[in-house]
Design a protein around this motif. Structure first.
Motif, PDB file in Angstrom:
ATOM      1  N   THR A  41      41.767  42.326  -3.343  1.00  0.00           N
ATOM      2  CA  THR A  41      42.024  42.196  -4.191  1.00  0.00           C
ATOM      3  C   THR A  41      40.722  43.314  -5.381  1.00  0.00           C
ATOM      4  N   LYS A  63      44.837  33.774   4.538  1.00  0.00           N
ATOM      5  CA  LYS A  63      44.839  35.465   4.149  1.00  0.00           C
ATOM      6  C   LYS A  63      43.329  35.426   3.498  1.00  0.00           C
ATOM      7  N   ASP A  85      40.501  37.995   2.000  1.00  0.00           N
ATOM      8  CA  ASP A  85      41.026  38.341   0.057  1.00  0.00           C
ATOM      9  C   ASP A  85      40.314  40.062   0.660  1.00  0.00           C
ATOM     10  N   LYS A  86      41.414  40.777   0.421  1.00  0.00           N
ATOM     11  CA  LYS A  86      40.375  42.030   1.344  1.00  0.00           C
ATOM     12  C   LYS A  86      40.596  43.058   0.391  1.00  0.00           C
ATOM     13  N   THR A 117      35.812  42.658   3.517  1.00  0.00           N
ATOM     14  CA  THR A 117      36.306  41.154   3.177  1.00  0.00           C
ATOM     15  C   THR A 117      35.334  40.738   1.688  1.00  0.00           C
ATOM     16  N   GLU A 118      35.761  39.793   0.622  1.00  0.00           N
ATOM     17  CA  GLU A 118      35.341  39.276   0.457  1.00  0.00           C
ATOM     18  C   GLU A 118      35.253  38.096   0.224  1.00  0.00           C
TER      19      GLU A 118
END
Length: 626
Positions: free
Chosen positions: A525, A564, A566-567, A542-543
């Motif tokens: 992201t 997945k 959010d990387k 991550t978020e």
């Protein structure tokens, strides 16, 4: 002689009772022995109120007599017996209980209670017998009577000869069929096994004539058969003895005899409860995990007794899932039984016992944690995962019960620590409980994301079980301290330390990072300068609520939900690699594309995530080597 009809229900009721209520035919012997015990209890109670009646316990017993030649099984007792009217009333009406009526008429004292509270137990005899004959002589009566029935069609009653007070129940055992072998109920070893299983703790002796072999007198190798009367049951259950009379060896012997496990128990809990509900219990915390514990085959539950009679092998309602490793038994006179002793009403008393047991188990575990740390850690290695499942399950509704029992490996202590111990050591300026997730302590130790938190002097908890991160998501906080992953986008302290440089970094490298993000479209992201990396060039953070470790676990589950995280690709702008990125951005975009792919795949490998195209990855490595 006139055949009388049963006064209640029909043949259909009797057939339904036999086929539906009891799941195992061997139960009939438990029921008849329990009735015999009730009959002796009634004499005992009358002796308490009748000065002319002396209760000599040695004179009262139950005897089981198999006879293969006549194909009969007799259950004899020296109890109170029945008059003609009582035979008519108690045996002529299905679901009429003489014990229940006796209990209501007399307030029982002195620790003796009547086991049978419903009148269908006697009729379980028809599961194994074509004809049931009852010969009984009541206390104070000169005449004995014989009651006989071949099933739901009816019964007869007539006078007969019997010298002593008491009752004999004679079962004419059914012939074998293709599906059922009834002869087993004429075998001494089989009958002994059933008695030990269900009626071992009946308070009166249950006797049988047992044939054994011995050396003939004067011979070294010639044997002869001899028969002697033996008491089969133990009579006095261990849980009714005073704790002061018992040793650790006594509890270990009971654990082994009941086949609760092949190991030795780590700890036992002996409960004698008086109050809203009266019960005794012996519970064991096993040392080792059963081989099938985390399989569908494992069945939780405690043995449940009513007045010393086993009524359920595994009563699952007595244990919450998170304490399903506990073994043991409960005996209570307070439980309401429904029409069969095999099925228990889910009533208030059972819930009270279960709640009390839960409290006792937790208290014992906390005591073990405080006073015998080594033993608790041994227990936790076997069953800690189950406690963490308990924190997570039912939307975290049990977290208050379990939060002080869970432990995690500590980066500072290099051993398992509790949340209480972690929080007690936190510096004043530390806002969060930090954790890192990975497949092993060794792997977590090397994670780039741990560098900044460790440099601040903060302790990190290592999460190596697949349930760990899910459990703390349910816990949310412990003693007002929230949990935070070292891979979280916001660690809660770096913004204060780097506030002056933050905006400058964003502006200085914005074009480079936007370009790299474009190359990794759909994979990350964001690409940004890292504020947590010290010696490593790259990492993923991550978020949002789903972490990288949670992504791995969820995607490994059946039906693959394709979750997945959010990387965010974080770049260490103080590392030499970053200089290469800057140079290639200005001079060679093709090389930057190669470096970006390599760094992203490197970050995936650090996290234990699969790279999308291993062949392309190895080709990229070769390109920078030539």
């Amino acid at each position: 002689m006139e055949k009388k009809q049963f006064q209640a229900e029909s043949k259909r009721l009797l057939e339904m009772m036999i086929n539906s209520i009891y799941t195992q035919k061997e139960i009939f012997l438990r029921e008849l022995i329990s009735n015999a015990s009730d009959a002796i209890d009634k004499i005992y109670y009358k002796a308490l109120t009748d000065d002319q009646l002396v209760f000599d316990k040695d004179s009262y017993y139950i005897k089981v007599i198999p006879d293969k030649d006549s194909r009969t099984l007799t259950i004899l007792d020296t109890g109170i017996g029945m008059t003609k009217e009582e035979l008519e009333t108690n045996l002529g009406v299905i679901a009429k209980s003489g014990s229940l009526a006796f209990k209501k008429e007399n307030e029982l004292k002195d620790g003796h209670d009547i086991i049978g509270q419903f009148g269908v137990g006697f009729y379980s005899a028809f599961m194994v017998a074509d004809v049931v004959t009852v010969i009984s002589k009541a206390l104070g009566s000169d005449t004995a009577y014989k009651w006989e029935s071949a099933g739901a069609e009816g019964y007869t009653i007539e006078p007969c000869d019997k010298e002593t007070v008491g009752t004999e129940i004679i079962l004419k055992i059914k012939e074998n069929t293709e599906d059922e072998s009834y002869e087993e109920f004429l075998e001494v070893y089989r009958l002994k096994g059933i008695i030990k299983k269900y009626s071992d703790f009946i308070r009166y002796p249950i006797k049988m004539d047992v044939t054994s072999k011995r050396l003939k007198e004067g011979s070294d190798n010639e044997f002869e058969d001899y028969t002697e009367e033996q008491r089969i049951n133990s009579m006095v259950p261990i849980w009714r003895k005073n704790k002061s009379e018992l040793t650790a060896e006594d509890y270990e012997k009971f654990y082994a005899e009941k086949h609760y496990g092949f190991d030795k128990p780590l700890k036992h809990i002996h409960i004698s409860a008086d109050g809203a509900v009266v019960y005794q219990a012996i519970l064991f915390i096993p040392e080792n995990i059963p081989f099938d514990y985390y399989s569908k085959e494992y069945e939780k539950g405690l043995e449940l007794y009513s007045n010393g009679v086993l009524i359920m092998n595994k009563c699952s309602d007595l244990l919450p899932d998170y304490f399903s490793f506990v073994k043991g038994m409960v005996d209570s006179e307070s439980l309401s039984l429904n029409i069969s002793r095999e099925m228990l009403q889910h009533d208030r008393q059972l819930k009270l016992i279960a709640k009390n047991i839960e409290s006792k188990i937790k208290s014992q575990l906390l005591s073990l944690l405080k006073d015998e740390r080594e033993k608790y850690e041994q227990f936790y290695k076997s069953f800690g995962r189950q406690l963490k499942f308990g924190v997570y399950s039912d939307y975290g509704s049990h977290k208050e019960v379990l939060q002080d029992l869970v432990m995690f490996y500590s980066s500072k202590e290099k051993k398992l620590v509790t949340l209480e111990e972690y929080v007690s050591r936190m510096p004043e300026d530390q806002k969060y409980i930090y954790y890192a997730s990975g497949p092993s302590n060794e792997r977590i130790e090397k994670l780039p994301q741990t560098e900044l938190v460790a440099e601040k002097g903060y302790e990190i908890l290592y999460f190596t079980d697949d349930i760990d991160e899910f459990a703390v998501k349910m816990l949310m906080k412990y003693k007002d301290k929230e949990f935070k992953s070292v891979s979280s986008g916001d660690l809660g302290f770096e913004a204060e330390d780097n506030k002056d440089n933050d905006d400058a970094d964003k502006n200085d490298h914005k074009e480079l990072f936007d370009y790299m993000k474009g190359l990794l479209e759909g994979k990350v992201t964001s690409v940004r300068a890292s504020k947590r990396l010290k010696s490593h060039p790259v990492c993923l953070s991550t978020e949002g609520d789903v972490s990288i470790e949670m992504e791995k676990i969820l995607n490994a589950m059946p039906n693959n939900p394709s979750v997945k995280a959010d990387k965010v690709l974080e770049i260490n702008i103080h590392h030499e690699v970053f200089q290469s990125l800057q140079t290639s951005y200005e001079q060679d975009k093709e090389k930057l594309n190669l470096y970006t792919a390599l760094l992203y795949n490197q970050a995936l490998l650090i996290e234990g995530l699969p790279i999308e195209d291993p062949v392309e990855f190895t080709n990229d490595i070769c390109k920078i080597m030539v």
